[in-house]
Structures are given as structure tokens and as C-alpha cells.
Design an enzyme around this catalytic site. Sequence first.
Site, PDB file in Angstrom:
ATOM      1  N   GLU A 155      42.882  35.190  47.334  1.00  0.00           N
ATOM      2  CA  GLU A 155      44.037  36.073  47.115  1.00  0.00           C
ATOM      3  C   GLU A 155      43.691  37.237  46.190  1.00  0.00           C
ATOM      4  OE1 GLU A 155      44.212  32.800  46.983  1.00  0.00           O
ATOM      5  OE2 GLU A 155      45.845  32.118  48.272  1.00  0.00           O
ATOM      6  N   PHE A 186      55.394  20.312  44.060  1.00  0.00           N
ATOM      7  CA  PHE A 186      54.051  20.609  44.537  1.00  0.00           C
ATOM      8  C   PHE A 186      53.877  22.118  44.715  1.00  0.00           C
ATOM      9  CE2 PHE A 186      51.099  21.202  48.186  1.00  0.00           C
ATOM     10  CZ  PHE A 186      49.944  20.841  47.518  1.00  0.00           C
ATOM     11  N   GLN A 187      52.834  22.656  44.119  1.00  0.00           N
ATOM     12  CA  GLN A 187      52.509  24.089  44.172  1.00  0.00           C
ATOM     13  C   GLN A 187      53.623  24.979  43.633  1.00  0.00           C
ATOM     14  OE1 GLN A 187      50.818  24.937  48.106  1.00  0.00           O
ATOM     15  NE2 GLN A 187      48.824  24.391  47.231  1.00  0.00           N
ATOM     16  N   LYS A 197      61.138  29.058  49.759  1.00  0.00           N
ATOM     17  CA  LYS A 197      60.977  28.804  51.193  1.00  0.00           C
ATOM     18  C   LYS A 197      62.319  28.674  51.918  1.00  0.00           C
ATOM     19  CE  LYS A 197      58.244  25.930  54.321  1.00  0.00           C
ATOM     20  NZ  LYS A 197      57.355  24.751  54.408  1.00  0.00           N
ATOM     21  N   MET A 216      26.184  46.339  31.077  1.00  0.00           N
ATOM     22  CA  MET A 216      26.970  47.040  30.058  1.00  0.00           C
ATOM     23  C   MET A 216      27.083  46.203  28.787  1.00  0.00           C
ATOM     24  SD  MET A 216      28.409  49.721  29.188  1.00  0.00           S
ATOM     25  CE  MET A 216      29.026  50.845  30.447  1.00  0.00           C
TER      26      MET A 216
HETATM   27  C1  LIG Z   1      36.444  40.025  34.955  1.00  0.00           C
HETATM   28  C2  LIG Z   1      35.604  40.591  33.871  1.00  0.00           C
HETATM   29  N1  LIG Z   1      34.883  39.761  33.063  1.00  0.00           N
HETATM   30  C3  LIG Z   1      34.106  40.267  32.086  1.00  0.00           C
HETATM   31  C4  LIG Z   1      34.051  41.611  31.859  1.00  0.00           C
HETATM   32  C5  LIG Z   1      33.205  42.168  30.721  1.00  0.00           C
HETATM   33  N2  LIG Z   1      32.132  43.025  31.287  1.00  0.00           N
HETATM   34  C6  LIG Z   1      32.236  44.355  31.312  1.00  0.00           C
HETATM   35  S1  LIG Z   1      30.936  45.097  32.044  1.00  0.00           S
HETATM   36  C7  LIG Z   1      30.169  43.618  32.265  1.00  0.00           C
HETATM   37  C8  LIG Z   1      28.834  43.548  32.932  1.00  0.00           C
HETATM   38  C9  LIG Z   1      28.877  43.892  34.361  1.00  0.00           C
HETATM   39  O1  LIG Z   1      27.649  43.565  34.923  1.00  0.00           O
HETATM   40  P1  LIG Z   1      27.199  44.156  36.306  1.00  0.00           P
HETATM   41  O2  LIG Z   1      28.278  43.995  37.312  1.00  0.00           O
HETATM   42  O3  LIG Z   1      25.875  43.597  36.668  1.00  0.00           O
HETATM   43  O4  LIG Z   1      27.119  45.719  36.014  1.00  0.00           O
HETATM   44  P2  LIG Z   1      26.043  46.531  35.141  1.00  0.00           P
HETATM   45  O5  LIG Z   1      26.686  46.776  33.828  1.00  0.00           O
HETATM   46  O6  LIG Z   1      24.822  45.706  35.041  1.00  0.00           O
HETATM   47  O7  LIG Z   1      25.852  47.779  35.918  1.00  0.00           O
HETATM   48  C10 LIG Z   1      30.955  42.581  31.772  1.00  0.00           C
HETATM   49  C11 LIG Z   1      30.563  41.161  31.784  1.00  0.00           C
HETATM   50  C12 LIG Z   1      34.831  42.423  32.695  1.00  0.00           C
HETATM   51  N3  LIG Z   1      34.890  43.742  32.543  1.00  0.00           N
HETATM   52  N4  LIG Z   1      35.569  41.896  33.701  1.00  0.00           N
END
Ligand SMILES: Cc1ncc(C[n+]2csc(CCOP(=O)(O)OP(=O)(O)O)c2C)c(N)n1
Lengths: 581, 159
Positions: A51, A113-114, A163, A473
Site C-alpha cells: 500500500e 479483526f483488522q 464495510k 547522505m
Molecule cells: C524512510 C527513511 N529512513 C531513513 C532516512 C534517513 N536517510 C536520509 S538519506 C539516507 C541514506 C539514503 O541512502 P541511499 O538511498 O543509498 O542514497 P545515497 O545518499 O547513498 O545517495 C537515510 C538513511 C530517510 N530519509 N527516510
Amino acid sequence: MTKRCTGAEIFVKSLSREGVETIFGYPGGTVLPIYDKLYDSDFEHILPHHEQGGIHAADGYARSTGKTGVVIATSGPGATNLVTGLATAYMDSVPLVAFTGQVPSHMLGTDAFQEADITGISMPITKHNYLVQKTENLARIIKKAFHIAGSGRPGPVLVDIPKDIMMQEVEFSYPDRVDLRGYKPNYRGHPLQIKKAAEKINQSRKPVLYAGGGVIISGASSELRQLAEKAQIPVTTTLTGLGAFDERSRLSLGMLGMHGSTEANMAISHADLIIAVGCRFDDRVTGKLDEFAQEAEIIHIDIDPAEVGKRVAIDIPIVGDVKGILTELNKKVTEKSGNGWGSQIQEWKDMDCRKCSEIGENGRLSPGPIIEEIDSLTEGEAFIVTEVGQHQMWAAQFFKYSHPRQFITSGGLGTMGYGFPASLGVQVGNKEAPVFLLAGDGSFQMNIQELATAAKNNLPVKMVIFNNQYLGMVRQWQEMFLDKRYSSTCLRRRADCPPRCSEPGEDCPEMIPEFIKVAEAYGIKAEKITEPEDVRPALERALAEPGPYLLDCLIEVEENVFPMVPPGGSLYEMILEEESE
Amino acid sequence: MKHTVAVQVANESGVLARIASLFSRRGFNIESLSVGQTEKEDVSRITLVVCGSQRVLEQLEKQLNKLIVVYKVSNITNDPAVSRSMAFIKVRADYSTRSEIIQIVDVFRGEIVDVANDSVMVEITGDEGKINAMEELLEPYGIIELVRTGKIAMTRGKK
Ligand SMILES: Cc1ncc(C[n+]2csc(CCOP(=O)(O)OP(=O)(O)O)c2C)c(N)n1
Ligand SMILES: [Mg+2]
């Protein structure tokens, strides 16, 4: 003439009356009556494989087309799986209507349920929500939901339908319009404020336009261009505002904020007047608030009065629809042939600090040129959809955006896992257009199951993975601000690695998964790219392929995004490049 | 600074939850809140007493206005208005102190609404200052239990 219909029939008829063409949805027990009616309907129904994928796809559809996205989920887990998507859409003002099934009315509150209290859960992350209590109210509530989602400052609205409400028969009539006593968005800007703003603009010597996603939502790009050109005002945009102003224009400063351009951040810091349009002074934009645009007076134009003065004190607030206000403003500003600070801005532009070597230090690909190659191959005409992380910022920095709605990204919430399903929604809404997904190797795995959706619907999205084998990042922050302690950011790490390791090397384990094999398992063509000279031909092959295509680009593992305003720092304190060791 | 805000809202389920959720999420500090019906069947009225700077108050008003269920928000802090809250105070009272307590309550135009062997229950209505003063005077006798309503307020005249 009225006719007796079940709630489920009313649902289908109401959606037709709203002009809905496409639905993203996932069935389950409490939405069975609706799905039974959808079986005979003409809607294009896309079945995602989670979803969350469904709601992000509806979001991408909405952002790229300007129409309201529609998503359906069942009660309980189906509904809670929508939460991240609702919050993402809410943060970036995306019009969505989410329908959830709910346990029958007489079982509400019994932990049936749910059963999950999705209206309670989603209250702070929706513009509004409804729990339908009578079938008689359903049509009116659907009408209201679409009205609220798509008007004023748009946002997601959730409608929870027990529902039994779907099964009961009542007379159906669809209202032509609804009047909501507590919801009357103000579209027209105050003439006196507009006049004052025009005077300020005419007097200013160092003005800057700071444009956000609101310009795109309002459809005000040409009015923005007119204002910029008439009064010779340089324009910077936010991340979600990219595309609101043609970046190939001489007046464009590119993006501002944490990873904004030097010229944008310096111009904001030295301006005497800031005209903020359809934006909200997000902390990633302003940097240290006390030192944001210290020398400037600020005009703020936005449809949401609560954004005006929320973070920054405003000298001339104008509440209303950006398009109408800019139209009025354009009549009142005087034409200029240049302004006092063009040459100063050019100096900042010449510093161009985005890092852009052909090949990384360790012989792997550099990300910038890949994006520039996509730009040149598509002549700047592609939809660019991103995940979240370094690659997102490179996508913002290296592609030259020229059209509104062309760049699709999760700005406010920064949702990893958004981009891939959103790119599918973009493709569904724009069947002939080239759509590129620029994804991180981490983010892509957050909704990787949607490869099935891409394959089964033959959605020709070109997926470009920036494979740096890190949650890049976060790793960048660890490198720069936490003594290079790579805690849980290495994606190659296995259980038998040393407990602490911050030195990627030759002997490191292989990356899991092998993306091209995953793609192949879904019947999707894929290539791995390691050499710069292979980038363009591979992109050409991807574009020539009528279906989806995945390119796994092995990029430099420890590349960083620059410029960078350190967290808590001021915009003019940008770090421009790597400290040499 | 304290502000009194009158909010007209839809009289339907979930409204209070929306407002409470907004306050906790945005960190507004609510001192008291009272809800009740109005002369119109479909409208309820909430009277809020809020602490915060002018800027905080402005945000609160704007955020409240964004809720679809909110019809009208009026800051009546500086308007000529009548405001009241009410309290029940159960205070220790024996043979020797009971009449003193009754005297105090009389002066404040309060009422004794229950008498037990060793305590009395006092009802008092008034503005905040009056209820505070009452509480202070009864303190030395020993307050066993105290409950106060939120404030309700209405501007004077035609408005
Ligand atoms: C759902 C979620 N969890 C954690 C984060 C924290 N976060 C921000 S950027 C990042 C790294 C992303 O890694 P990747 O997709 O490999 O991109 P890159 O920075 O390596 O280009 C994280 C863990 C987030 N923004 N969203
Ligand atoms: Mg990565």
C-alpha cells in the site's frame, strides 16, 4: 432523478463524477464490496505490491499531472501502510484522496479483526479526514474530500468507510458543489499589500525572488518569469520549486539552502529585498534562522496564512493565490533593464562549486556527469523522479530543470522509498513521456517490490541506481561531523565484518543484492555500468527499450555533496569542497 | 502572557481530538479549556486560556483556523468581556470551625452544597482571582479536595 444504490455503487459513481480516471489500490476484506464494483468499472486500476507503493504512486501521479491522486486500501494493516505516504503528501501539499475500508459500524471500537483507528492515526498528517457514519452521507463526503484535497493549499484527505456503509442501499444524488463553513481559502491578495510590494520592488537595488513548490501548484510559472524578466530579479528555487523557473535562464540562481548553489545562498544573504513566493522558509532552506537574509526586507506571498510569519518575521505579507497575486504585481512593477547587482551575482556564479569530475578518485563513476548525460540525451525534457539522499541532491544540482512538475521528489518529509513507486505513478499519468528514476542503492530497496508493478504494467521507467554501497547522505554526515565513524551506513557490511570499520576496501564483501539479477527476476532488462564511456550508450539503450530498464551505476563510494551549509550554520558559511587531508 | 480565545467549532465527533492533537503537536501550552453547546445545535464553543507570546498566539489562531471543523476563532483577551469559572472545594470543618467557614463563603457569595461530620463542600463561581482568593482563605482549615472548571467567557454588548 434519484436511484437506489449501495454505498459501493455510490463510491464508484462519485469517483466518476469527480473525473477520476486512475486508481491505485490494494484489496482486502473490508473493501471487497468496492472491489466488486470496480470489477465492472472503466477506471484504470493499478495494483501496487504494497500500500505504501500505492500511495506514493498516486502522489507521483498527482504531482506530475496536477490532478488529485486516488488510493484505496483495506482496513487495519492496509490503512496503516498508507501513513508514510499521507505524511509525505501532506508535507509537500499534494492533492490526494485516500479511501480506506473499515470494520462494520457496529464493531467499531471493539478491537475487531483488522480494526485500526486510521482517522485518529492520520489526523496530524492529513488536511482533513472523515469516518463515514451513514451511507446517506457518502456522496457528500466524497465531494467534500475532493474539494478540500484539491483547493486552497492542497493536501491529502482520508475517507474511512465501514464495510456495512458500502453495502447499504440509499438514494443517490451527487452534489454539484459543497459549501464548507469552516473552509474558505482566500485566493485574492489584498490590493493594498500588492501595491506596497510593488513599490518595494521598484525601490530595491538587490532583490531576489525565492520561489517554492507553491508556484508550481498554483500554475504561476509564466507569471513568475514575467516578474523576474520585467524587473530583472534573479530567481532561486527550493527543492520542490525546481522547474518553477527555467534554470537555463540568465536570471536563474538554481536551488538555495543546505545543498544550494553558491550564487543562490550568497544572493539571499546579501539581498536588500526577498520576494518569497509559494514557499515556507523550511529549515533546510534558511540555515541558521537568526542570520537568514539579515540585510533584506521580506515580502511573502502564500495561500496559507499559517505559513506567513511562522518562522521568519515578514515585512509585507500577501495571503492568496500566487498566480493571481503575481499577475497584479506584474502590472505595477516598473520595467528595468538590469539591476545593480548583476555583476556581483555573476562572480558568485563563476565560482561553480558543484563537484563534477569525469571519474571518481578510485576509478569509479562520478554521479554528476551521469545526470548531465540524461539531461543532454533527453534535451531536458524528461521527468526526473528521485529517492532521498545524496543522489537526490545531485539530481537537484546537475539537471537543468525548465518546466514545472518535471522534477518529482519528497522534499518536506524526505521519504526514502518514495521515488520508485512515485516514478511509476508519473509514468501512469504521462504515458508517452520519458520518466527517469534517480535512486540510491539504499532507498531503492525500500519499495523494490514495485518492480513487479513496473513489469506487469510495462511502465517504461528508466531506473538509474547510484550505487555507492552506502547510505551515502548519512555517511557524509558521519564523515564530516562524527569523526568518520560509519555506524550502520555501510550496505556491504556483513555479520562477520569487524565491529567497527570506516575504511571501504578491496577485501570488502560483495554488495547485496545484485540489482541486475533482481531486475531480471522480474523480467526487467538491466545493465551494470562501471566505465564513464559506457554511460551514454547504456542510457540510449534504456531509452530505446519500450519497457522498464534498470541501470546499476557503480559510483564513487565516498563522494560527498557540495556545497554544503553545515547543520545549524548560516547560508553564507557554505563548505565548498572536501578538506584535503 | 495569558490569552483568552473563543473558538466556534462544529458540534460533531472527533472535534476535540483534532484540537487536542494540534495543541500537543505544535507545543501550545493550554492552561484551561472548556467546551459546551451554544444557541445553535450544530455549533459548540470552546473557551481556551493559553500562555504564550503574541507570536505564539498568532500561530495558534492561524493553525486553529486551518482545521476544517473550526468555524471562527476570536481572541477576546482585550475585549470587554465577562468570564467565569467554577470550583468545588471540600474543606475540613469541625464543630469549632464550621461557622467561620460559612462566613467566609458568604462573603464570597459561595454556597455550601454538602455538609458532613468533619467537612463541608463549597461551590464558588467567579473570575480566576476570586476563586484563588477563596482557595487561599480556606487553605488553613485544610483543603481535602478541589476541582475547577475551565473558564467560559463572552464579550459584552451586541458583538
Ligand atoms: C524512510 C527513511 N529512513 C531513513 C532516512 C534517513 N536517510 C536520509 S538519506 C539516507 C541514506 C539514503 O541512502 P541511499 O538511498 O543509498 O542514497 P545515497 O545518499 O547513498 O545517495 C537515510 C538513511 C530517510 N530519509 N527516510
Ligand atoms: Mg547509497
